[in-house]
Design a protein around this motif. Structure first.
Motif, PDB file in Angstrom:
ATOM      1  N   SER A 122       3.141  10.216   0.715  1.00 28.50           N
ATOM      2  CA  SER A 122       4.375   9.527   0.350  1.00 28.50           C
ATOM      3  C   SER A 122       5.474   9.699   1.397  1.00 28.50           C
ATOM      4  O   SER A 122       6.421   8.910   1.432  1.00 28.50           O
ATOM      5  CB  SER A 122       4.868  10.035  -1.009  1.00 28.50           C
ATOM      6  OG  SER A 122       5.090  11.435  -0.971  1.00 28.50           O
ATOM      7  N   HIS A 123       5.369  10.740   2.250  1.00 29.80           N
ATOM      8  CA  HIS A 123       6.388  10.922   3.284  1.00 29.80           C
ATOM      9  C   HIS A 123       6.240   9.906   4.413  1.00 29.80           C
ATOM     10  O   HIS A 123       7.148   9.764   5.230  1.00 29.80           O
ATOM     11  CB  HIS A 123       6.348  12.346   3.850  1.00 29.80           C
ATOM     12  CG  HIS A 123       5.014  12.745   4.410  1.00 29.80           C
ATOM     13  ND1 HIS A 123       3.919  13.036   3.600  1.00 29.80           N
ATOM     14  CD2 HIS A 123       4.586  12.893   5.690  1.00 29.80           C
ATOM     15  CE1 HIS A 123       2.888  13.356   4.380  1.00 29.80           C
ATOM     16  NE2 HIS A 123       3.272  13.276   5.636  1.00 29.80           N
ATOM     17  N   TYR A 124       5.084   9.218   4.467  1.00 30.71           N
ATOM     18  CA  TYR A 124       4.943   8.092   5.394  1.00 30.71           C
ATOM     19  C   TYR A 124       5.449   6.850   4.657  1.00 30.71           C
ATOM     20  O   TYR A 124       4.665   6.080   4.082  1.00 30.71           O
ATOM     21  CB  TYR A 124       3.485   7.913   5.832  1.00 30.71           C
ATOM     22  CG  TYR A 124       2.938   9.075   6.629  1.00 30.71           C
ATOM     23  CD1 TYR A 124       3.404   9.342   7.912  1.00 30.71           C
ATOM     24  CD2 TYR A 124       1.950   9.891   6.102  1.00 30.71           C
ATOM     25  CE1 TYR A 124       2.893  10.407   8.655  1.00 30.71           C
ATOM     26  CE2 TYR A 124       1.429  10.966   6.829  1.00 30.71           C
ATOM     27  CZ  TYR A 124       1.899  11.216   8.108  1.00 30.71           C
ATOM     28  OH  TYR A 124       1.393  12.251   8.830  1.00 30.71           O
ATOM     29  N   ILE A 125       6.748   6.654   4.643  1.00 31.61           N
ATOM     30  CA  ILE A 125       7.368   5.642   3.784  1.00 31.61           C
ATOM     31  C   ILE A 125       6.834   4.240   4.063  1.00 31.61           C
ATOM     32  O   ILE A 125       6.453   3.502   3.152  1.00 31.61           O
ATOM     33  CB  ILE A 125       8.904   5.665   3.964  1.00 31.61           C
ATOM     34  CG1 ILE A 125       9.462   7.023   3.528  1.00 31.61           C
ATOM     35  CG2 ILE A 125       9.557   4.535   3.170  1.00 31.61           C
ATOM     36  CD1 ILE A 125      10.940   7.170   3.803  1.00 31.61           C
ATOM     37  N   ASN A 126       6.773   3.858   5.332  1.00 28.95           N
ATOM     38  CA  ASN A 126       6.393   2.488   5.685  1.00 28.95           C
ATOM     39  C   ASN A 126       4.893   2.249   5.495  1.00 28.95           C
ATOM     40  O   ASN A 126       4.485   1.216   4.959  1.00 28.95           O
ATOM     41  CB  ASN A 126       6.799   2.193   7.132  1.00 28.95           C
ATOM     42  CG  ASN A 126       8.255   2.526   7.387  1.00 28.95           C
ATOM     43  OD1 ASN A 126       9.143   1.951   6.773  1.00 28.95           O
ATOM     44  ND2 ASN A 126       8.514   3.470   8.275  1.00 28.95           N
ATOM     45  N   ALA A 127       4.075   3.209   5.934  1.00 28.47           N
ATOM     46  CA  ALA A 127       2.630   3.068   5.778  1.00 28.47           C
ATOM     47  C   ALA A 127       2.240   3.074   4.306  1.00 28.47           C
ATOM     48  O   ALA A 127       1.358   2.324   3.868  1.00 28.47           O
ATOM     49  CB  ALA A 127       1.906   4.193   6.528  1.00 28.47           C
ATOM     50  N   SER A 128       2.902   3.910   3.508  1.00 27.87           N
ATOM     51  CA  SER A 128       2.615   3.980   2.074  1.00 27.87           C
ATOM     52  C   SER A 128       2.992   2.683   1.381  1.00 27.87           C
ATOM     53  O   SER A 128       2.248   2.164   0.540  1.00 27.87           O
ATOM     54  CB  SER A 128       3.368   5.158   1.452  1.00 27.87           C
ATOM     55  OG  SER A 128       3.091   5.256   0.071  1.00 27.87           O
ATOM     56  N   ARG A 129       4.167   2.125   1.762  1.00 25.46           N
ATOM     57  CA  ARG A 129       4.579   0.835   1.192  1.00 25.46           C
ATOM     58  C   ARG A 129       3.566  -0.251   1.505  1.00 25.46           C
ATOM     59  O   ARG A 129       3.165  -1.026   0.626  1.00 25.46           O
ATOM     60  CB  ARG A 129       5.958   0.450   1.769  1.00 25.46           C
ATOM     61  CG  ARG A 129       6.319  -1.023   1.597  1.00 25.46           C
ATOM     62  CD  ARG A 129       7.664  -1.354   2.219  1.00 25.46           C
ATOM     63  NE  ARG A 129       7.762  -0.969   3.618  1.00 25.46           N
ATOM     64  CZ  ARG A 129       7.220  -1.652   4.610  1.00 25.46           C
ATOM     65  NH1 ARG A 129       6.491  -2.738   4.369  1.00 25.46           N
ATOM     66  NH2 ARG A 129       7.375  -1.245   5.865  1.00 25.46           N
ATOM     67  N   TRP A 130       3.147  -0.318   2.777  1.00 18.29           N
ATOM     68  CA  TRP A 130       2.179  -1.333   3.187  1.00 18.29           C
ATOM     69  C   TRP A 130       0.836  -1.130   2.474  1.00 18.29           C
ATOM     70  O   TRP A 130       0.246  -2.090   1.977  1.00 18.29           O
ATOM     71  CB  TRP A 130       1.991  -1.250   4.707  1.00 18.29           C
ATOM     72  CG  TRP A 130       0.809  -2.022   5.216  1.00 18.29           C
ATOM     73  CD1 TRP A 130       0.741  -3.349   5.514  1.00 18.29           C
ATOM     74  CD2 TRP A 130      -0.515  -1.504   5.460  1.00 18.29           C
ATOM     75  NE1 TRP A 130      -0.518  -3.688   5.923  1.00 18.29           N
ATOM     76  CE2 TRP A 130      -1.317  -2.573   5.904  1.00 18.29           C
ATOM     77  CE3 TRP A 130      -1.085  -0.253   5.333  1.00 18.29           C
ATOM     78  CZ2 TRP A 130      -2.658  -2.412   6.223  1.00 18.29           C
ATOM     79  CZ3 TRP A 130      -2.421  -0.089   5.666  1.00 18.29           C
ATOM     80  CH2 TRP A 130      -3.189  -1.166   6.101  1.00 18.29           C
ATOM     81  N   TYR A 131       0.353   0.108   2.382  1.00 21.42           N
ATOM     82  CA  TYR A 131      -0.936   0.390   1.766  1.00 21.42           C
ATOM     83  C   TYR A 131      -0.932  -0.044   0.295  1.00 21.42           C
ATOM     84  O   TYR A 131      -1.879  -0.689  -0.175  1.00 21.42           O
ATOM     85  CB  TYR A 131      -1.255   1.883   1.873  1.00 21.42           C
ATOM     86  CG  TYR A 131      -2.661   2.254   1.441  1.00 21.42           C
ATOM     87  CD1 TYR A 131      -3.699   2.304   2.366  1.00 21.42           C
ATOM     88  CD2 TYR A 131      -2.941   2.544   0.106  1.00 21.42           C
ATOM     89  CE1 TYR A 131      -4.985   2.642   1.973  1.00 21.42           C
ATOM     90  CE2 TYR A 131      -4.233   2.865  -0.285  1.00 21.42           C
ATOM     91  CZ  TYR A 131      -5.248   2.928   0.644  1.00 21.42           C
ATOM     92  OH  TYR A 131      -6.527   3.257   0.239  1.00 21.42           O
ATOM     93  N   ASN A 132       0.136   0.290  -0.422  1.00 23.05           N
ATOM     94  CA  ASN A 132       0.215  -0.075  -1.836  1.00 23.05           C
ATOM     95  C   ASN A 132       0.285  -1.585  -2.007  1.00 23.05           C
ATOM     96  O   ASN A 132      -0.292  -2.150  -2.946  1.00 23.05           O
ATOM     97  CB  ASN A 132       1.441   0.578  -2.482  1.00 23.05           C
ATOM     98  CG  ASN A 132       1.313   2.084  -2.574  1.00 23.05           C
ATOM     99  OD1 ASN A 132       0.194   2.614  -2.608  1.00 23.05           O
ATOM    100  ND2 ASN A 132       2.428   2.786  -2.613  1.00 23.05           N
ATOM    101  N   HIS A 133       0.975  -2.255  -1.087  1.00 21.96           N
ATOM    102  CA  HIS A 133       1.089  -3.710  -1.152  1.00 21.96           C
ATOM    103  C   HIS A 133      -0.267  -4.369  -0.925  1.00 21.96           C
ATOM    104  O   HIS A 133      -0.661  -5.274  -1.663  1.00 21.96           O
ATOM    105  CB  HIS A 133       2.093  -4.174  -0.100  1.00 21.96           C
ATOM    106  CG  HIS A 133       2.355  -5.652  -0.116  1.00 21.96           C
ATOM    107  ND1 HIS A 133       2.817  -6.319  -1.228  1.00 21.96           N
ATOM    108  CD2 HIS A 133       2.209  -6.600   0.837  1.00 21.96           C
ATOM    109  CE1 HIS A 133       2.940  -7.608  -0.955  1.00 21.96           C
ATOM    110  NE2 HIS A 133       2.577  -7.800   0.298  1.00 21.96           N
ATOM    111  N   ILE A 134      -1.002  -3.917   0.093  1.00 20.61           N
ATOM    112  CA  ILE A 134      -2.316  -4.488   0.376  1.00 20.61           C
ATOM    113  C   ILE A 134      -3.291  -4.174  -0.766  1.00 20.61           C
ATOM    114  O   ILE A 134      -4.119  -5.009  -1.144  1.00 20.61           O
ATOM    115  CB  ILE A 134      -2.874  -3.956   1.719  1.00 20.61           C
ATOM    116  CG1 ILE A 134      -1.970  -4.405   2.879  1.00 20.61           C
ATOM    117  CG2 ILE A 134      -4.299  -4.446   1.957  1.00 20.61           C
ATOM    118  CD1 ILE A 134      -1.792  -5.905   2.991  1.00 20.61           C
ATOM    119  N   SER A 135      -3.190  -2.977  -1.346  1.00 14.59           N
ATOM    120  CA  SER A 135      -4.048  -2.630  -2.487  1.00 14.59           C
ATOM    121  C   SER A 135      -3.852  -3.616  -3.633  1.00 14.59           C
ATOM    122  O   SER A 135      -4.804  -4.014  -4.312  1.00 14.59           O
ATOM    123  CB  SER A 135      -3.739  -1.202  -2.971  1.00 14.59           C
ATOM    124  OG  SER A 135      -4.074  -0.255  -1.985  1.00 14.59           O
ATOM    125  N   ALA A 136      -2.575  -4.020  -3.853  1.00 16.21           N
ATOM    126  CA  ALA A 136      -2.280  -4.934  -4.952  1.00 16.21           C
ATOM    127  C   ALA A 136      -2.759  -6.350  -4.661  1.00 16.21           C
ATOM    128  O   ALA A 136      -3.150  -7.089  -5.573  1.00 16.21           O
ATOM    129  CB  ALA A 136      -0.773  -4.935  -5.221  1.00 16.21           C
TER     130      ALA A 136
END
Length: 224
Positions: free
Chosen positions: A49-63
C-alpha cells in the motif's frame, strides 16, 4: 515507444513502476491495453500500500481485467523477471467439443464469441464510466514564497483544510534551488463534492494560507 521495467519481483522494480505511474493511469495510452496485462502478470501480486501509484493502478486493472481490451499496446519490455506466457493472458471461450490442438487464440471468432466479447466490452465501458463519475486522485504541487518559509507550517496549513469528499494523502518535499523546496501532496477527492480549482482559489491561495503559500499547480489528475 516501448517501455522497459526492471525486475518487478524486486523492491527496486516496483519502486520504478510506482514512479512511472505517478502521472499516468495506464502503462501506455489512455486506456487499458496488452501492456497493462504484461506488467500486471509480471508483478504476480498486489504492490504494498505504500506504493501509492502502483497499488492504485493494480487495483484498477484487477477490476477491469477481462478476456479482451479495446486498447492496443505499443509494446513493453520487463527486464530480469519471467515473461508472462500466452497461457497467462485470458483466452477466448472455447467449445467443449473443440480439440485442444486446434485452438487458435488469434483465429476468426464465431458469432457467439463476437457477441460475448461485445457484451464484455460494454460492461467494462459502463464500469469505467461509473468510476469516472466517482473519485479522482490528484497530485498537487504547493510552492512557498522563499527559502525562509517554514515548510512544516506550510504543510500543516494545507492539511488543515477540511471538506466533505476531500482526503489528504502522502507528501514529500522537493528541492527547487537556492535552498527553496516545494511540497508535493496527494489527495483523493469525490468529483461531485470537490473542485480542485475552487480548493486552490478559495482556500489555498487566500488568507490565512497565503502567509506560507505562493501558488499551487496540479501535477497529475487521474480517475480512480
Amino acid at each position: 515507444m516501448a517501455v522497459t521495467f526492471s525486475n518487478l519481483s524486486t523492491a527496486s522494480g516496483v519502486e520504478q513502476l510506482d514512479q512511472f505511474l505517478l502521472p499516468r493511469s495506464y502503462i501506455s495510452g489512455y486506456q487499458a491495453s496488452t501492456d497493462d496485462i504484461r506488467v500486471y502478470s509480471a508483478l504476480g501480486k498486489a504492490p504494498g500500500s505504500h506504493y501509492i501509484n502502483a497499488s492504485r493502478w493494480y487495483n484498477h486493472i484487477s477490476a477491469l481485467l477481462a478476456p479482451s481490451f479495446s486498447g492496443e499496446g505499443v509494446g513493453v519490455q520487463i527486464e530480469g523477471g519471467s515473461q508472462p506466457s500466452k497461457e497467462s493472458a485470458p483466452a477466448p471461450v472455447k467449445d467443449e467439443d473443440e480439440d485442444d490442438d486446434d485452438v487458435d487464440l488469434f483465429g476468426e471468432e464465431t458469432e457467439e464469441e463476437k457477441k460475448a466479447a461485445e457484451e464484455r466490452s460494454a460492461a467494462v465501458k459502463a464500469s469505467i464510466k461509473k468510476k469516472e463519475s466517482g473519485k479522482s486522485s490528484v497530485l498537487l504541487e504547493v510552492k512557498p514564497w522563499d527559502d525562509e518559509t517554514d515548510m512544516q507550517k506550510l504543510e500543516e496549513t494545507v492539511r488543515s483544510i477540511k471538506m466533505d469528499g476531500l482526503l489528504w494523502g502522502a507528501s514529500k518535499l522537493i528541492p527547487v534551488g537556492y535552498g527553496i523546496k516545494k511540497l508535493q501532496i496527494m489527495m483523493t477527492i469525490e468529483d461531485d463534492l470537490v473542485s480542485v480549482d475552487n480548493l486552490i482559489e478559495d482556500y489555498l491561495t487566500v488568507e490565512p494560507a497565503n502567509e506560507y503559500i505562493q501558488s499551487c499547480d496540479i501535477v497529475a489528475f487521474n480517475k480512480i
